[in-house]
Design an enzyme around this catalytic site. Structure first.
Site, short mmCIF file in Angstrom:
data_model
loop_
_atom_site.label_atom_id
_atom_site.label_comp_id
_atom_site.label_asym_id
_atom_site.label_seq_id
_atom_site.Cartn_x
_atom_site.Cartn_y
_atom_site.Cartn_z
N GLY A 1 1.33 -2.35 11.17
CA GLY A 1 1.89 -2.43 9.83
C GLY A 1 0.86 -2.11 8.76
O GLY A 1 -0.32 -2.49 8.87
N LYS B 1 0.95 -3.55 6.10
CA LYS B 1 0.70 -4.87 5.52
C LYS B 1 -0.77 -5.26 5.70
O LYS B 1 -1.39 -5.81 4.80
CB LYS B 1 1.63 -5.89 6.19
CG LYS B 1 1.21 -7.33 6.12
CD LYS B 1 1.44 -7.90 4.74
CE LYS B 1 1.23 -9.38 4.65
NZ LYS B 1 0.06 -9.93 5.30
N ASP B 2 -1.29 -4.98 6.91
CA ASP B 2 -2.69 -5.26 7.20
C ASP B 2 -3.41 -3.91 7.16
O ASP B 2 -3.78 -3.34 8.19
CB ASP B 2 -2.81 -5.93 8.57
CG ASP B 2 -2.03 -7.23 8.60
OD1 ASP B 2 -2.54 -8.23 8.11
OD2 ASP B 2 -0.87 -7.24 9.07
N ALA C 1 5.59 -15.50 16.07
CA ALA C 1 6.21 -16.00 14.84
C ALA C 1 6.83 -14.80 14.12
O ALA C 1 6.55 -14.54 12.95
CB ALA C 1 5.21 -16.74 13.96
N SER D 1 3.81 -14.20 8.75
CA SER D 1 4.01 -15.46 9.48
C SER D 1 3.41 -16.61 8.69
O SER D 1 3.88 -17.75 8.76
CB SER D 1 3.37 -15.38 10.86
OG SER D 1 3.81 -14.23 11.54
N GLY E 1 9.28 -8.01 9.29
CA GLY E 1 8.17 -7.05 9.29
C GLY E 1 7.86 -6.57 10.70
O GLY E 1 7.75 -5.37 10.96
N HIS E 2 7.74 -7.53 11.64
CA HIS E 2 7.46 -7.16 13.03
C HIS E 2 8.62 -6.34 13.61
O HIS E 2 8.41 -5.36 14.33
CB HIS E 2 7.29 -8.41 13.90
CG HIS E 2 6.17 -9.30 13.51
ND1 HIS E 2 6.37 -10.53 12.92
CD2 HIS E 2 4.81 -9.17 13.62
CE1 HIS E 2 5.19 -11.11 12.71
NE2 HIS E 2 4.24 -10.32 13.12
N GLN F 1 -6.87 -3.36 8.68
CA GLN F 1 -6.76 -3.46 10.13
C GLN F 1 -6.24 -2.14 10.72
O GLN F 1 -6.74 -1.66 11.74
CB GLN F 1 -5.82 -4.61 10.48
CG GLN F 1 -5.43 -4.69 11.94
CD GLN F 1 -4.62 -5.92 12.22
OE1 GLN F 1 -5.16 -7.01 12.31
NE2 GLN F 1 -3.31 -5.78 12.36
P1 AMP Z 1 0.59 -10.22 13.20
O1 AMP Z 1 1.57 -10.87 14.10
O2 AMP Z 1 0.49 -10.84 11.86
O3 AMP Z 1 -0.75 -9.99 13.87
O4 AMP Z 1 1.15 -8.76 12.91
C1 AMP Z 1 1.50 -7.90 13.95
C2 AMP Z 1 1.80 -6.56 13.38
O5 AMP Z 1 2.88 -6.66 12.45
C3 AMP Z 1 0.62 -5.96 12.59
O6 AMP Z 1 0.57 -4.56 12.85
C4 AMP Z 1 1.01 -6.23 11.17
O7 AMP Z 1 0.45 -5.33 10.24
C5 AMP Z 1 2.51 -6.07 11.23
N1 AMP Z 1 3.17 -6.75 10.11
C6 AMP Z 1 3.02 -8.04 9.73
N2 AMP Z 1 3.74 -8.29 8.61
C7 AMP Z 1 4.36 -7.12 8.28
C8 AMP Z 1 5.22 -6.71 7.22
N3 AMP Z 1 5.61 -7.56 6.27
N4 AMP Z 1 5.64 -5.43 7.21
C9 AMP Z 1 5.25 -4.55 8.16
N5 AMP Z 1 4.44 -4.88 9.19
C10 AMP Z 1 3.98 -6.13 9.25
#
Ligand code: AMP
Length: 283
Positions: free
Chosen positions: A150, A152-153, A35, A189, A39-40, A156
């Site tokens: 990111g 963002k987390d 999704a 997402s 950001g990704h 994590q």
């Molecule tokens: P996720 O798909 O939510 O597990 O995120 C995958 C990676 O994308 C993780 O390292 C998140 O921290 C990063 N990520 C998600 N949203 C953002 C964002 N808005 N800005 C930067 N990195 C992000």
């Protein structure tokens, strides 16, 4: 615009990585749950600045969802994700199945202490074990030189750094800044779950956190400022505030004024849980 190579199996992933290594190319990995949004994609751009080839994994990891959480309704849109990855010039999408990642008889869970304590863990007690287990697997499967996560987390990111340090995983972990929409809302997402009304409220999240981070940097009392932030979030329309806390940036220990700080928060809008964080900076 060429599509990334798509591989499902670890064997095919390793064969491609072996070929790249034979050609002397370096590899960066971006683990995701799909999704994809800007950001990704920003992480893919960092990956391609830091290495010759970029592997993006797309895997909605059941091990990090508690039974009552949104595993089933988590958005899945592989075709669109692959288009975005093609545009961003990612080289390979690794899309393993749940059965491949967790075959019958799978019996290992990695538990990271230190930065995993408190914050998210108080509300999602099994979350970081699930994250650490899948990240360790992904890094061992792809064996990248670097992996991008990111901010963002933020918790994590700290947990993953600790994991790699403690297990001597030979991967450089690179943190990348949070990408926000024009209202400052951190892209996620899960924002797709928000109604128009909820979206308006969600946009206050970053504003309140930024104001609180500035107040803390200016010397406000921690307990007073974080309690005021919780009240402001409730007044803005958030239904439940899980936490608003200041922590030390590197270790996530309680923040002391002489250390770099990070303000972290999680709050609910209806059935959607949002997280965000801000640097506490005196500039
Ligand atoms: P996720 O798909 O939510 O597990 O995120 C995958 C990676 O994308 C993780 O390292 C998140 O921290 C990063 N990520 C998600 N949203 C953002 C964002 N808005 N800005 C930067 N990195 C992000």
């Amino acid at each position: 615009m060429s599509q990334p190579i798509v591989v499902e199996s670890v064997a095919a992933l390793r064969a491609q990585v072996r070929d790249w290594r034979r050609d002397g190319l370096s590899i960066a990995m971006v683990p995701t749950m799909g999704a994809l949004h800007e950001g990704h994609i920003s992480l893919v751009r960092v990956a391609l600045e830091k290495a010759d080839r970029c592997v993006v994994s797309i895997f909605v990891n059941p091990a990090q969802f508690a039974p009552a959480e949104d595993l089933d309704k988590y958005p899945r849109q592989l075709a669109r994700d692959l288009d975005l990855l093609a545009e961003a010039k990612a080289n390979l999408a690794f899309t393993p199945t749940v059965g491949d990642m967790y075959p019958a008889g799978f019996a290992t869970r990695i538990s990271v202490g230190g930065p995993s304590s408190g914050l998210e863990s108080d509300f999602r007690p099994t979350f970081f074990d699930g994250v650490a287990t899948v990240v360790a697997k992904l890094l061992l499967q792809a064996t990248p030189d670097r992996a991008i996560f990111g901010e963002k987390d933020y918790q994590q990111l700290c947990v993953v750094r600790q994991l790699c340090r403690d297990l001597d995983l030979p991967v450089d972990i690179i943190g990348a800044p949070t990408v926000r929409d024009r209202h400052g809302l951190a892209m996620s997402s899960r924002n797709a779950y928000l109604s128009e009304t909820e979206l308006k409220i969600a946009r206050q999240f970053n504003v309140i956190l930024r104001e609180t981070a500035v107040a803390l940097a200016d010397g406000a009392d921690q307990a007073v400022a974080t309690a005021a932030a919780s009240r402001a979030l409730a007044t803005a329309g958030f239904d439940k505030i899980d936490y608003v806390e200041a922590r030390e940036s590197l270790t996530l220990a309680p923040w002391r004024r002489d250390r770099d700080g990070r303000l972290l928060a999680a709050a609910w809008l209806g059935k959607t849980r949002l997280i965000d964080n801000m640097e506490i900076s005196s500039t």
